[in-house]
Design an enzyme around this catalytic site. Sequence first.
Site, PDB file in Angstrom:
ATOM      1  N   ARG A 255       2.591  14.066  10.184  1.00 24.52           N
ATOM      2  CA  ARG A 255       1.539  13.695   9.244  1.00 24.52           C
ATOM      3  C   ARG A 255       0.167  12.308   9.723  1.00 24.52           C
ATOM      4  NH1 ARG A 255      -1.745   9.700   6.397  1.00 24.52           N
ATOM      5  NH2 ARG A 255      -3.398  10.792   4.631  1.00 24.52           N
TER       6      ARG A 255
ATOM      7  N   ASP B  92      -1.642   8.874  10.327  1.00 24.57           N
ATOM      8  CA  ASP B  92      -2.637   7.784   8.638  1.00 24.57           C
ATOM      9  C   ASP B  92      -3.569   7.782  10.549  1.00 24.57           C
ATOM     10  OD1 ASP B  92      -2.909   7.554   6.505  1.00 24.57           O
ATOM     11  OD2 ASP B  92      -2.681   5.232   7.649  1.00 24.57           O
TER      12      ASP B  92
ATOM     13  N   GLU C 202      -5.136  13.523   9.663  1.00 28.72           N
ATOM     14  CA  GLU C 202      -5.682  13.111   8.429  1.00 28.72           C
ATOM     15  C   GLU C 202      -7.229  12.187   9.272  1.00 28.72           C
ATOM     16  OE1 GLU C 202      -6.476   9.432   4.840  1.00 28.72           O
ATOM     17  OE2 GLU C 202      -5.684   9.443   6.756  1.00 28.72           O
TER      18      GLU C 202
ATOM     19  N   ASP D 290      -4.977  -4.316  12.083  1.00 30.51           N
ATOM     20  CA  ASP D 290      -5.020  -2.921  13.104  1.00 30.51           C
ATOM     21  C   ASP D 290      -4.009  -3.641  14.558  1.00 30.51           C
ATOM     22  OD1 ASP D 290      -7.039  -1.829  10.980  1.00 30.51           O
ATOM     23  OD2 ASP D 290      -7.631  -0.946  12.747  1.00 30.51           O
TER      24      ASP D 290
ATOM     25  N   ASP E 275       0.993  -0.856   0.202  1.00 31.57           N
ATOM     26  CA  ASP E 275       0.138  -0.235   0.104  1.00 31.57           C
ATOM     27  C   ASP E 275       1.041   1.246   0.063  1.00 31.57           C
ATOM     28  OD1 ASP E 275      -2.076   1.401   0.203  1.00 31.57           O
ATOM     29  OD2 ASP E 275      -2.510   1.442   2.244  1.00 31.57           O
TER      30      ASP E 275
ATOM     31  N   HIS F 255      -2.399  11.849  -2.390  1.00 29.83           N
ATOM     32  CA  HIS F 255      -2.149  10.719  -2.686  1.00 29.83           C
ATOM     33  C   HIS F 255      -3.077  10.166  -2.862  1.00 29.83           C
ATOM     34  CE1 HIS F 255      -1.829  10.432   1.296  1.00 29.83           C
ATOM     35  NE2 HIS F 255      -1.312   9.582   1.077  1.00 29.83           N
ATOM     36  N   ASP F 256      -4.207  10.445  -2.538  1.00 23.26           N
ATOM     37  CA  ASP F 256      -5.060   9.177  -2.169  1.00 23.26           C
ATOM     38  C   ASP F 256      -6.362  10.187  -2.948  1.00 23.26           C
ATOM     39  OD1 ASP F 256      -4.449   7.349  -0.412  1.00 23.26           O
ATOM     40  OD2 ASP F 256      -5.037   8.641   1.604  1.00 23.26           O
TER      41      ASP F 256
HETATM   42  C1  NOJ Z   1      -4.459   6.657   4.590  1.00 16.97           C
HETATM   43  C2  NOJ Z   1      -3.700   6.456   3.605  1.00 16.97           C
HETATM   44  O1  NOJ Z   1      -3.266   8.255   2.814  1.00 16.97           O
HETATM   45  C3  NOJ Z   1      -4.207   5.953   2.336  1.00 16.97           C
HETATM   46  O2  NOJ Z   1      -2.820   6.709   1.388  1.00 16.97           O
HETATM   47  C4  NOJ Z   1      -4.093   4.181   2.289  1.00 16.97           C
HETATM   48  O3  NOJ Z   1      -3.935   3.754   1.602  1.00 16.97           O
HETATM   49  C5  NOJ Z   1      -4.956   4.265   3.840  1.00 16.97           C
HETATM   50  N1  NOJ Z   1      -4.552   6.071   5.142  1.00 16.97           N
HETATM   51  C6  NOJ Z   1      -3.949   3.038   4.850  1.00 16.97           C
HETATM   52  O4  NOJ Z   1      -2.517   3.381   5.265  1.00 16.97           O
END
Ligand code: NOJ
Length: 553
Positions: free
Chosen positions: A199, A201, A243, A171, A61, A309-310
Amino acid sequence: MINDLWYKNAIVYCLSTETFMDANGDGVGDFQGLARRLDYLAGLGITAIWLMPFQTSPGRDDGYDVSDYYNVDSRYGTLGDFVEFTHGAKQRGIRVLIDLVVNHTSDQHPWFQDARRDEGSRFRDWYVWSKQKPDNADQGMVFPGVQKSTWSYDKEAKAYYFHRFYDFQPDLDTANPQVQAEILKIMGFWIELGVSGFRMDAVPFVIAEKGADVKRPREQFEMLRSFREFLQWRKGDAIILAEANVLPKTDMDYFGADGDRMHMMFNFQVNQTLFYALASGNCRPLEKALEATRTRPETAQWGLFLRNHDELDLGRLSERQRSEVFAAFGPDKNMQLYDRGIRRRLAPMLEGNVARIRMAYSLMFSLPGTPVLRYGDEIGMGDDLSLAERDCARTPMQWSREPQAGFTKSATPILPVITDGAYGFEHINVADQRRSPDSMLNWMERLIRMRKEAPEIGWGNYTCVDTGLEGVLAIRYDWRNNSILIVHNLTQAPVEAEIDTGLGDDGHLLIDIADGSNSEAAKDGKHCIYLEGFGFKWFRIGGLDYLLRRTEI
Ligand code: NOJ
């Protein structure tokens, strides 16, 4: 004092080491390459870098599946290279924030490997298990359509484990005090190596109660305070940027009523309504979102962004608003993702319309918060929709017309460089744009300078000023006897906006920050401001005696 809270007026640049610059020619970006590009970033004027995950990871990921929190993935270099990089950034006055991904680990992490092998393992309770498949295993997926479940069976463990994200991201049981202690240790480690914060997550999931019998997970907000407290003991000016895509009514739970939890959060509410405003030419819902997210402690700050990036998550818009954004910016199924978003980069979404793209960035930079740019935005990079899921907007940085856009000497970069069409590297690259005064790159540098010269945005009170026009947004900031007014036309048609600054005689004179031209109010106290289609203006406001009244800031 005001400079101590550096994040209130920072310009953040987000990048992935992997796709930024490859120094050793193996096709993968690395810290030595990134270090060589620090002068470029300093020239652009950014003040902080947010580094996407670079710790050891199987990379399933894009690094958000960490298998060793205390190391740099060997493809990117060594811890030594990392410290050279943070040192180089510091020398240029650039701070470094890094991703802190502690909601989950990789399933390859030795903690999980140990935990699954042995029920008696000391790491067993670091994860979330269930002997039976929980009833809600098919609910709460973050990646619907790709991810099938939130509980998967592990043969070795002879139990189901919980994973909010993909099944290779088990998790952590973040309520476990040992896990919490480890999270602090991870923060402490990277702080020693020169970073200015994290940052964080997936914060709502980090603090959510987890377990097979948890039906409506409650958030453990106090955890956020303990993270912050620890950080400030170790390094007074370090911050956490959360985030957290949450409803405005819970914002204060994240910031903390006393400003004792998260320093910053991304403003997803504003992000989504901003795209609705761009698509519809109607600024009113954006004004509402600004109002809904107004309250925050004085020391807190929003992180603002256009694309990251998402996928562009549109989940908080109404059905009708969402379809309008889809129709305007991502009409094809292939441009959409997870039933809620658009996976394209900004420039192609806006069909390469230079005036509109610039207006969108200027708008984002002018809203209450700290702008966060994504690498490649400064040159208007495009996407590659043939790549899976979010990879389409994660292609290598386009430096020049050399093979592989100057990103690597290898013929096989980690992700393909964009070669075709208007966004191919032969058309869009740093080297060409550096030489052209009107390029996106040089324009972005000027925008950054203008934003830095307007600290009122980070510190001041803001008011949405009535323009009488749905397609025009005017915001005034007041701070320490200084005021600025920023006006954007989100529509294609030129407009004349009648604007009363609301400051009486003090608002008589407007000075255009970009070109120094003046506007004087008419007898009725209103300014008549002409804006081209997708035009915008940043004004400093002054009365007739404005030069005398203005306090130094
Ligand atoms: C949020 C991140 O921005 C994303 O890219 C990621 O796949 C998920 N969290 C899981 O860590």
